[in-house]
Design an enzyme around this catalytic site. Structure first.
Site, short mmCIF file in Angstrom:
data_model
loop_
_atom_site.label_atom_id
_atom_site.label_comp_id
_atom_site.label_asym_id
_atom_site.label_seq_id
_atom_site.Cartn_x
_atom_site.Cartn_y
_atom_site.Cartn_z
N HIS A 375 0.84 -1.20 0.00
CA HIS A 375 0.00 0.00 0.00
C HIS A 375 0.87 1.25 0.00
O HIS A 375 0.69 2.16 -0.82
CB HIS A 375 -0.90 -0.03 1.24
CG HIS A 375 -1.76 1.18 1.41
ND1 HIS A 375 -3.11 1.16 1.16
CD2 HIS A 375 -1.48 2.44 1.82
CE1 HIS A 375 -3.62 2.35 1.41
NE2 HIS A 375 -2.64 3.16 1.82
N GLU A 376 1.83 1.32 0.92
CA GLU A 376 2.67 2.51 1.04
C GLU A 376 3.51 2.72 -0.22
O GLU A 376 3.62 3.84 -0.73
CB GLU A 376 3.58 2.41 2.26
CG GLU A 376 2.86 2.32 3.59
CD GLU A 376 1.85 3.44 3.78
OE1 GLU A 376 1.99 4.52 3.17
OE2 GLU A 376 0.89 3.23 4.53
N HIS A 379 1.62 4.12 -3.14
CA HIS A 379 1.48 5.57 -3.11
C HIS A 379 2.64 6.23 -3.85
O HIS A 379 2.47 7.25 -4.52
CB HIS A 379 1.43 6.08 -1.67
CG HIS A 379 0.08 5.98 -1.04
ND1 HIS A 379 -1.04 6.59 -1.57
CD2 HIS A 379 -0.34 5.36 0.09
CE1 HIS A 379 -2.09 6.34 -0.80
NE2 HIS A 379 -1.69 5.60 0.22
N TYR A 390 -4.78 14.44 -3.49
CA TYR A 390 -5.19 13.76 -2.26
C TYR A 390 -6.36 14.46 -1.58
O TYR A 390 -6.27 14.95 -0.46
CB TYR A 390 -3.99 13.66 -1.32
CG TYR A 390 -4.09 12.53 -0.33
CD1 TYR A 390 -4.12 11.21 -0.77
CD2 TYR A 390 -4.17 12.77 1.03
CE1 TYR A 390 -4.22 10.17 0.12
CE2 TYR A 390 -4.26 11.74 1.94
CZ TYR A 390 -4.29 10.44 1.48
OH TYR A 390 -4.39 9.42 2.38
N GLU A 399 -6.16 6.37 -2.51
CA GLU A 399 -6.21 5.36 -1.45
C GLU A 399 -6.64 4.01 -2.00
O GLU A 399 -6.10 2.96 -1.62
CB GLU A 399 -7.18 5.81 -0.36
CG GLU A 399 -6.62 6.84 0.57
CD GLU A 399 -5.37 6.33 1.26
OE1 GLU A 399 -5.39 5.22 1.80
OE2 GLU A 399 -4.36 7.05 1.25
N ASP A 471 -11.16 14.45 6.74
CA ASP A 471 -10.60 13.36 5.93
C ASP A 471 -10.37 13.77 4.48
O ASP A 471 -10.56 12.97 3.56
CB ASP A 471 -11.53 12.15 6.02
CG ASP A 471 -10.96 10.89 5.39
OD1 ASP A 471 -9.72 10.75 5.39
OD2 ASP A 471 -11.74 10.07 4.89
N HIS A 476 -10.40 8.38 2.85
CA HIS A 476 -10.18 7.09 3.48
C HIS A 476 -11.44 6.28 3.65
O HIS A 476 -11.40 5.13 4.09
CB HIS A 476 -9.57 7.28 4.88
CG HIS A 476 -8.28 8.03 4.87
ND1 HIS A 476 -8.15 9.28 5.42
CD2 HIS A 476 -7.09 7.71 4.36
CE1 HIS A 476 -6.92 9.70 5.26
NE2 HIS A 476 -6.25 8.77 4.62
#
Length: 551
Positions: A375-376, A379, A390, A399, A471, A476
């Site tokens: 996931h990281e 990005h 974002y 995301e 958010d 998210h």
């Protein structure tokens, strides 16, 4: 408030996010930002972010697939495409040729030779040099609005204003970047300094701040914490125990320092055309070091997992998509572990991965999760391809793509973060952070619950219409809708094909301000490119988006 009920619930560029104020480490930094204005969620009006998606029924053929001919096509078809003055306002950003023989020319819209933030158009040629489609977003107001062409505020002054606005430390780990852009905000286009400031500390940030180039006012800001001489080196294979005791085969480096002896360090420079994979101890700021090639100390376990998972993700992108590291140019893959105290989070800060150790009650060290690492690192891939902004739906797509590739790389299931949940979490039924297969089995945080039904949505009927200061507009939360579409598609065609289609959509068709409908178009078109117009794969993609209400 019962702390045990507030389990971290969201994967993000800071891997989890929550509004639980008693545990600051759970907070998504962007949630705590005082809104600049309550109208912030209206910053992209209907004329400042107009989508374009045109498929040519009768493709126009050119002598070659290049930027000059792509520009000529745009100039000729301005009226059909809804763009103005393409000759002067569209500048080539890059030209990409893919394995299918197609060529994709990406243009950045400009005003007086200054880039218009978020506005890009892509012209797609097939292998016969025919223009088969065009997509992207255009800012129609930018052509007619008056926008100052010179800045009254210097870049240094803008940097000081930006740093102050986000409480950045005096000393930054990385040099900030500054770019003059036309920024559409609240129905008006303004000349602005786009400042990117990255820092660690108790409240880490990867801030983008837009400072009015005439007045020095902070127009907008958001946190994209999308969270020696004489040395001989020798590549070495070592072993180590991960957080859960798994025996990991890892690639390390043996350093021999004349007069001082030898030591093993957690970096790997053995891959062709890759700068290297490096794993640091945040407590010391140094690479992990060991006297032997056996990494068995419990303190080293999070580092072993981070190092192992980094290589696994790197190999996935290389083997499945021919991508050489996050930037496709062999950039170093860097991880820091042992960040913070009882830190239930992990994040990509625009430059490297950082993992907390968890508090042992709700989470174990977050580097234990291959899907977390995937996931990281995804990005990072996103920031070097579509660069999805974002916030709002583009941020939710940011995301979502990180989640989807997390589930593809950690291919055993459709859950995110199942390997980082501690006993207390599992006892209360929180067996993962997020589910692509059944999003609604997990609740959202208390701050976000009032904007929906309290659970993660899996259909547009349950979409959370959230203001930008909560958010970042629901990045998210609403991501679970497109996550579920990917799950439905993957169940029909398999994860391998899903990965090929979604990677192509991300790297070929999506642009910074793409929304959910754009993602559907991009994904369908990617399936057409790879598998054919009337293929089962195209049908599966269309059905998947239909089932979650994205048209």
């Amino acid at each position: 408030m019962n702390k045990k009920k507030m389990i971290p619930v969201i994967l993000s560029s800071a891997i989890v996010a929550s509004s639980f104020s008693a545990v600051n480490v759970l907070a998504n930094p962007s949630d705590s930002v005082t809104p600049i204005t309550e109208q912030s969620q209206k910053n992209w009006n209907e004329n400042s972010n107009v989508p374009i998606f045109v498929k040519e029924k009768y493709a126009e053929k050119f002598p070659s697939s290049n930027a000059k001919n792509a520009k000529a096509y745009l100039i000729k078809n301005e009226k059909k495409l809804g763009i103005q003055n393409a000759k002067h306002n569209l500048k080539v950003k890059n030209v990409q040729k893919d394995e299918l023989g197609m060529t994709h020319v990406r243009f950045h819209q400009t005003k007086n030779n200054i880039p218009v933030e978020g506005s890009e158009i892509i012209v797609h040629f097939n292998e016969e040099n025919e223009v088969v489609s065009v997509n992207g977003h255009v800012n129609k107001n930018a052509e007619t609005d008056f926008v100052a062409t010179t800045s009254s505020v210097t870049s240094n002054e803008a940097l000081k204003i930006a740093k102050s606005s986000v409480s950045a430390p005096v000393k930054l780990e990385y040099a900030p970047s500054s770019e003059l852009v036309v920024y559409p905000f609240e129905g008006k286009n303004r000349l602005a300094h786009k400042i990117n400031v990255t820092f660690l500390g108790d409240e880490p940030g990867n801030w983008f701040v837009f400072v009015d180039a005439t007045t020095g006012e902070v127009i907008d800001k958001y946190n994209a914490l999308l969270h020696t001489e004489g040395i001989k080196k020798k590549h070495h294979k070592g072993v180590g125990n991960g957080v859960h005791g798994d025996l990991r085969q890892i690639h390390t480096t043996l350093e021999i320092v004349q007069g001082e002896g030898a030591s093993f360090k957690l970096y790997d420079e053995s891959h062709d055309d890759l700068e290297g994979i490096y794993t640091y101890d945040h407590n010391t700021g140094e690479l992990f070091e060991n006297e032997s090639s056996s990494w068995k100390d419990p303190y080293q376990s999070p580092a072993v997992d981070a190092h192992y998972n980094s290589e696994s993700v790197y190999e996935y992108y290389l083997e499945e998509h021919g991508r050489n590291s996050l930037d496709d140019n062999g950039m170093a893959i860097v991880s820091y572990v042992h960040y913070g105290t009882d830190y239930n989070n992990a994040f990509w800060n625009g430059r490297h991965m950082t993992y907390g150790d968890g508090d042992g009650e709700f989470m174990v060290p977050l580097s234990a999760g291959l899907d977390v690492a995937a996931h990281e690192m995804t990005h990072g891939v996103i920031s070097h391809t579509a660069n999805l902004q974002y916030r709002n739906q583009s941020g939710a797509l940011n995301e979502s793509f990180a989640d989807i590739f997390g589930a593809l790389i950690d291919e055993d299931d459709w859950e995110m973060g199942e390997d980082i949940m501690a006993p207390a979490s599992k006892e209360e039924g929180r067996t993962a952070l997020r589910s692509l297969s059944n999003p609604s089995k997990f609740p959202v945080s208390e701050e976000r619950a009032p904007y929906g039904n309290g659970m993660y949505p899996e259909h547009m009927d349950d979409y959370y219409d959230m203001p930008i200061w909560v958010d970042n507009g629901g990045v998210h939360v609403n991501s679970s809708i497109t996550n579920h579409a990917a799950y439905l598609i993957g169940e029909e065609i398999g994860k391998d094909k899903l990965g090929q289609i979604y990677y192509r959509a991300l790297t070929v068709y999506l642009t910074p301000t793409s929304n959910f409908s754009d993602a559907r178009n991009a994904t369908v078109q990617s399936a057409v490119d790879i598998y054919g117009e009337n293929s089962d794969e195209v049908t599966a993609v269309e059905n998947g988006f239909d089932q979650v209400g994205i048209h």
